[in-house]
Every structure is written in C-alpha cells, then in structure tokens.
Motif scaffolding. Sequence first.
Motif, PDB file in Angstrom:
ATOM      1  N   TYR A   1      -6.917  62.182  13.315  1.00  0.00           N
ATOM      2  CA  TYR A   1      -7.559  62.079  11.912  1.00  0.00           C
ATOM      3  C   TYR A   1      -8.663  63.343  12.213  1.00  0.00           C
ATOM      4  O   TYR A   1      -9.314  63.448  11.188  1.00  0.00           O
ATOM      5  N   ALA A   2      -8.907  63.838  13.286  1.00  0.00           N
ATOM      6  CA  ALA A   2      -9.808  64.820  13.491  1.00  0.00           C
ATOM      7  C   ALA A   2      -9.294  66.376  13.098  1.00  0.00           C
ATOM      8  O   ALA A   2      -9.965  67.206  12.400  1.00  0.00           O
ATOM      9  N   ARG A   3      -8.076  66.553  13.730  1.00  0.00           N
ATOM     10  CA  ARG A   3      -7.550  67.840  13.293  1.00  0.00           C
ATOM     11  C   ARG A   3      -7.277  68.330  11.805  1.00  0.00           C
ATOM     12  O   ARG A   3      -7.433  69.590  11.645  1.00  0.00           O
ATOM     13  N   GLU A   4      -7.084  67.497  10.880  1.00  0.00           N
ATOM     14  CA  GLU A   4      -6.915  67.678   9.505  1.00  0.00           C
ATOM     15  C   GLU A   4      -8.368  68.314   8.976  1.00  0.00           C
ATOM     16  O   GLU A   4      -8.117  68.885   7.878  1.00  0.00           O
ATOM     17  N   THR A   5      -9.359  68.169   9.700  1.00  0.00           N
ATOM     18  CA  THR A   5     -10.677  68.495   9.108  1.00  0.00           C
ATOM     19  C   THR A   5     -11.395  69.715  10.338  1.00  0.00           C
ATOM     20  O   THR A   5     -12.640  69.488  10.435  1.00  0.00           O
ATOM     21  N   GLY A   6     -10.438  70.314  10.961  1.00  0.00           N
ATOM     22  CA  GLY A   6     -11.068  71.084  11.997  1.00  0.00           C
ATOM     23  C   GLY A   6     -11.226  70.716  13.194  1.00  0.00           C
ATOM     24  O   GLY A   6     -11.623  71.511  14.353  1.00  0.00           O
ATOM     25  N   GLY A   7     -10.866  69.702  13.563  1.00  0.00           N
ATOM     26  CA  GLY A   7     -10.976  69.124  15.024  1.00  0.00           C
ATOM     27  C   GLY A   7     -12.290  68.350  15.367  1.00  0.00           C
ATOM     28  O   GLY A   7     -12.624  68.394  16.447  1.00  0.00           O
ATOM     29  N   TRP A   8     -13.520  68.500  14.323  1.00  0.00           N
ATOM     30  CA  TRP A   8     -14.518  67.763  14.725  1.00  0.00           C
ATOM     31  C   TRP A   8     -14.798  66.414  14.261  1.00  0.00           C
ATOM     32  O   TRP A   8     -14.154  66.149  13.116  1.00  0.00           O
ATOM     33  N   MET A   9     -15.572  65.752  14.758  1.00  0.00           N
ATOM     34  CA  MET A   9     -15.850  64.171  14.427  1.00  0.00           C
ATOM     35  C   MET A   9     -17.307  63.812  15.146  1.00  0.00           C
ATOM     36  O   MET A   9     -17.520  64.282  16.228  1.00  0.00           O
ATOM     37  N   SER A  10     -18.080  63.016  14.172  1.00  0.00           N
ATOM     38  CA  SER A  10     -19.525  62.972  14.421  1.00  0.00           C
ATOM     39  C   SER A  10     -19.477  61.785  15.425  1.00  0.00           C
ATOM     40  O   SER A  10     -18.393  60.811  15.461  1.00  0.00           O
ATOM     41  N   VAL A  11     -20.347  61.634  16.347  1.00  0.00           N
ATOM     42  CA  VAL A  11     -20.357  60.359  17.245  1.00  0.00           C
ATOM     43  C   VAL A  11     -20.378  59.062  16.620  1.00  0.00           C
ATOM     44  O   VAL A  11     -19.736  58.304  16.966  1.00  0.00           O
ATOM     45  N   ALA A  12     -21.252  59.340  15.533  1.00  0.00           N
ATOM     46  CA  ALA A  12     -21.304  57.728  14.831  1.00  0.00           C
ATOM     47  C   ALA A  12     -19.915  57.320  14.269  1.00  0.00           C
ATOM     48  O   ALA A  12     -19.878  56.172  14.238  1.00  0.00           O
ATOM     49  N   ARG A  13     -19.155  58.547  13.903  1.00  0.00           N
ATOM     50  CA  ARG A  13     -17.672  57.916  13.311  1.00  0.00           C
ATOM     51  C   ARG A  13     -16.906  57.570  14.461  1.00  0.00           C
ATOM     52  O   ARG A  13     -16.233  56.685  14.115  1.00  0.00           O
TER      53      ARG A  13
ATOM     54  N   GLN B   1       5.581  52.880  12.842  1.00  0.00           N
ATOM     55  CA  GLN B   1       4.874  54.208  12.086  1.00  0.00           C
ATOM     56  C   GLN B   1       5.074  54.291  10.756  1.00  0.00           C
ATOM     57  O   GLN B   1       4.099  54.537  10.056  1.00  0.00           O
ATOM     58  N   ALA B   2       6.132  54.036  10.228  1.00  0.00           N
ATOM     59  CA  ALA B   2       6.293  54.026   8.765  1.00  0.00           C
ATOM     60  C   ALA B   2       5.417  52.968   8.127  1.00  0.00           C
ATOM     61  O   ALA B   2       5.044  53.353   6.968  1.00  0.00           O
ATOM     62  N   GLN B   3       5.327  51.771   8.815  1.00  0.00           N
ATOM     63  CA  GLN B   3       4.719  50.593   7.885  1.00  0.00           C
ATOM     64  C   GLN B   3       2.901  50.825   8.066  1.00  0.00           C
ATOM     65  O   GLN B   3       2.533  50.412   7.061  1.00  0.00           O
ATOM     66  N   LEU B   4       2.633  51.506   9.170  1.00  0.00           N
ATOM     67  CA  LEU B   4       1.327  51.516   9.360  1.00  0.00           C
ATOM     68  C   LEU B   4       0.383  52.749   9.180  1.00  0.00           C
ATOM     69  O   LEU B   4      -0.692  52.780   8.949  1.00  0.00           O
ATOM     70  N   ALA B   5       0.976  53.986   9.311  1.00  0.00           N
ATOM     71  CA  ALA B   5       0.278  55.125   9.345  1.00  0.00           C
ATOM     72  C   ALA B   5      -0.555  55.349   8.095  1.00  0.00           C
ATOM     73  O   ALA B   5      -1.541  55.605   8.236  1.00  0.00           O
ATOM     74  N   GLU B   6      -0.023  55.204   6.902  1.00  0.00           N
ATOM     75  CA  GLU B   6      -0.877  55.404   5.819  1.00  0.00           C
ATOM     76  C   GLU B   6      -1.794  54.548   5.446  1.00  0.00           C
ATOM     77  O   GLU B   6      -3.041  54.848   5.177  1.00  0.00           O
ATOM     78  N   ARG B   7      -1.564  53.326   5.854  1.00  0.00           N
ATOM     79  CA  ARG B   7      -2.831  52.045   5.784  1.00  0.00           C
ATOM     80  C   ARG B   7      -3.745  52.555   6.924  1.00  0.00           C
ATOM     81  O   ARG B   7      -5.024  52.246   6.566  1.00  0.00           O
ATOM     82  N   ALA B   8      -3.538  52.904   8.107  1.00  0.00           N
ATOM     83  CA  ALA B   8      -4.408  53.241   9.193  1.00  0.00           C
ATOM     84  C   ALA B   8      -5.166  54.491   8.482  1.00  0.00           C
ATOM     85  O   ALA B   8      -6.411  54.516   8.867  1.00  0.00           O
ATOM     86  N   LYS B   9      -4.546  55.497   7.875  1.00  0.00           N
ATOM     87  CA  LYS B   9      -5.378  56.750   7.576  1.00  0.00           C
ATOM     88  C   LYS B   9      -6.413  56.255   6.561  1.00  0.00           C
ATOM     89  O   LYS B   9      -7.526  56.906   6.458  1.00  0.00           O
ATOM     90  N   ARG B  10      -5.936  55.397   5.655  1.00  0.00           N
ATOM     91  CA  ARG B  10      -6.703  55.051   4.456  1.00  0.00           C
ATOM     92  C   ARG B  10      -7.941  54.458   5.061  1.00  0.00           C
ATOM     93  O   ARG B  10      -9.182  54.768   4.528  1.00  0.00           O
ATOM     94  N   HIS B  11      -7.980  53.718   6.146  1.00  0.00           N
ATOM     95  CA  HIS B  11      -9.227  52.962   6.735  1.00  0.00           C
ATOM     96  C   HIS B  11      -9.958  54.160   7.490  1.00  0.00           C
ATOM     97  O   HIS B  11     -11.214  54.013   7.289  1.00  0.00           O
ATOM     98  N   ALA B  12      -9.387  55.009   8.283  1.00  0.00           N
ATOM     99  CA  ALA B  12      -9.979  55.960   8.991  1.00  0.00           C
ATOM    100  C   ALA B  12     -10.653  56.855   7.963  1.00  0.00           C
ATOM    101  O   ALA B  12     -11.842  57.227   8.307  1.00  0.00           O
ATOM    102  N   VAL B  13     -10.008  57.265   6.891  1.00  0.00           N
ATOM    103  CA  VAL B  13     -10.836  57.986   5.886  1.00  0.00           C
ATOM    104  C   VAL B  13     -12.305  57.380   5.318  1.00  0.00           C
ATOM    105  O   VAL B  13     -13.032  58.080   5.081  1.00  0.00           O
ATOM    106  N   MET B  14     -12.134  56.199   4.963  1.00  0.00           N
ATOM    107  CA  MET B  14     -13.039  55.539   4.704  1.00  0.00           C
ATOM    108  C   MET B  14     -14.374  55.086   5.610  1.00  0.00           C
ATOM    109  O   MET B  14     -15.583  54.650   5.181  1.00  0.00           O
ATOM    110  N   THR B  15     -14.118  55.360   6.803  1.00  0.00           N
ATOM    111  CA  THR B  15     -14.810  55.081   8.045  1.00  0.00           C
ATOM    112  C   THR B  15     -15.760  56.340   8.229  1.00  0.00           C
ATOM    113  O   THR B  15     -15.139  57.432   8.643  1.00  0.00           O
ATOM    114  N   SER B  16     -16.953  56.384   7.963  1.00  0.00           N
ATOM    115  CA  SER B  16     -17.788  57.668   8.117  1.00  0.00           C
ATOM    116  C   SER B  16     -18.782  57.262   9.213  1.00  0.00           C
ATOM    117  O   SER B  16     -19.074  56.123   9.890  1.00  0.00           O
TER     118      SER B  16
END
Length: 266
Positions: free
Chosen positions: A23-35, A251-266
């Motif tokens: 989830y970090a590489r798509e946005t340049g490899g950075w992630m906040s500590v809080a996230r 992976q086929a069952q979980l990946a998109e649902r997992a990404k949706r949750h990760a994107v919503m978490t800041s």
Amino acid sequence: MHVTAVPETVQPRHLIVTVYGLYARETGGWMSVARIISLLADLNVDEPAVRSSISRLKRRGMLEPVRKSVAGYQLSTEAEAILREGDHRIFQRDRATLADGWLLAVFSVPESERYKRHLLRTQLTRLGFGTTTPGVWIAPANLRDTTEDMLRRLDLARYADLFHSDHLAFGDLRTKIRLWWDLDQLERLYEDFVRAHSRRRPRTDREAFADYVRLLTDWRRLPYLDPGLPKEVLPPRWIGIRAADTFFTLQAQLAERAKRHAVMTS
C-alpha cells in the motif's frame, strides 16, 4: 539446503513490510506513522510494538524517516529493490520444468573478505538455492535474472560464476533433489500454511485486510524456500501446488477488499 520452521507468531516488522509493499509503493513509498499504527491495530499489534518494529526496520536500512507535514517513514532504495524482486517470486505461479535446465553458482572469496562469503551464502539461500557440494549451489535456471541482479546490486558479481547446465548422469535426480533441498521440511511448512488459511471467511473489508496481510506475510517466505522446483522431480501430489492454489484463490478474493480498507485508513 535445510530450512528452519518459522514460529507461528509473525513478527510485527514482517507485517509492516507487507503493508508497505502492498500500500505504500503506489504513493511513492511513504506512509505516516499514524497510518502504520492504525493499520497494524487491525492486525492486533499494539502501538509500542509498531514503534519498536519501525525502529528496527530503520536500523536495518529498510525505512528512512521523512516528514511530510506529519511524521512518517519512506522505503529505502534497498527496500524498494528487495520488494520488486519479491513481487516476481511471490506472485509467479509457473514452476520451472526440467527442459529449462539448472543454474549453477560457483564462488570463490578471499579469506580476507570472509564477510562477503557469508553474504553470498546468505543471499543464495534466500533466493532458494540448494547445495550440491561446498561452494557449488544449484537452482532452477529461471532464477538467472534474479540471481544476476542480486550479485550486481550487492557488488558480489566478481566473486561468482554462473553456469546453465543439464543433469546428464548419474543417479536418480529425484533422490538428489532431496539431498539438495529439505523437501520434508518444506512439506510441513506448506501444510501449516494450508491449515492456517484455507478456512478464512472474512465478513468485512477490515477482516479481509487483516486476512490478506497475514496470508501474504506467511506466503512470501515459501517461494524462496521452494524455488519453483520442476514437478518432474517432486513427490506425487506435492502439497506445494495445493498451497499455491490456496494462496492465489484467496488473493483473488481478498486483495480488492483489503485495498479498499487500507485506502480508507489514514
């Protein structure tokens, strides 16, 4: 090559590497500590353990502190290279065939540079090489590019020679494979993986995220211990194939649902 069983409890730093890789590489490899803390909480890892693991990854050169209005960490150049290499191994489903041949790695390191010898052995083991005799390492030939990249990246190429070969004679190759790789231990690890993940049925995106991160964290070490050995030299009904089916199905069952949750978490 003999492998050691991995404890059932996954280290938080391994989960953090998985989260960064996904989830970090798509946005340049950075992630906040809080996230990071928030996402790891979904994996039942508390804040002190997360901060301790981040510090450990920083000391190991995997993460670098970078502030972007808030405190955060960036994947290092070395970490990016390791994750790119891992992408191919982890998500590559095809196995080698006997027709591909074998890759032999032979190296010679001066006694004054023993640490380089240790590094070479560690890296070849990490890539899934077996040992035929001391100083002669073997892997399926389709690992050539990955091996060359590793040797160049770590400035080890001048110590090694790589050969593309075929097994012509003598003896039964299936028997020899068991000497070069610990298939019994690999089978136990695959059985543990299938047992741990085959009955996952997440109801929410948050549960899908937790299941997917743990699935990928548990899976990503296995393609290195088993370098995609040809079916022709493996035992009948090799459980590694069933384990791969389990991973790619989930992976086929979980990946998109997992990404949706990760994107919503800041």
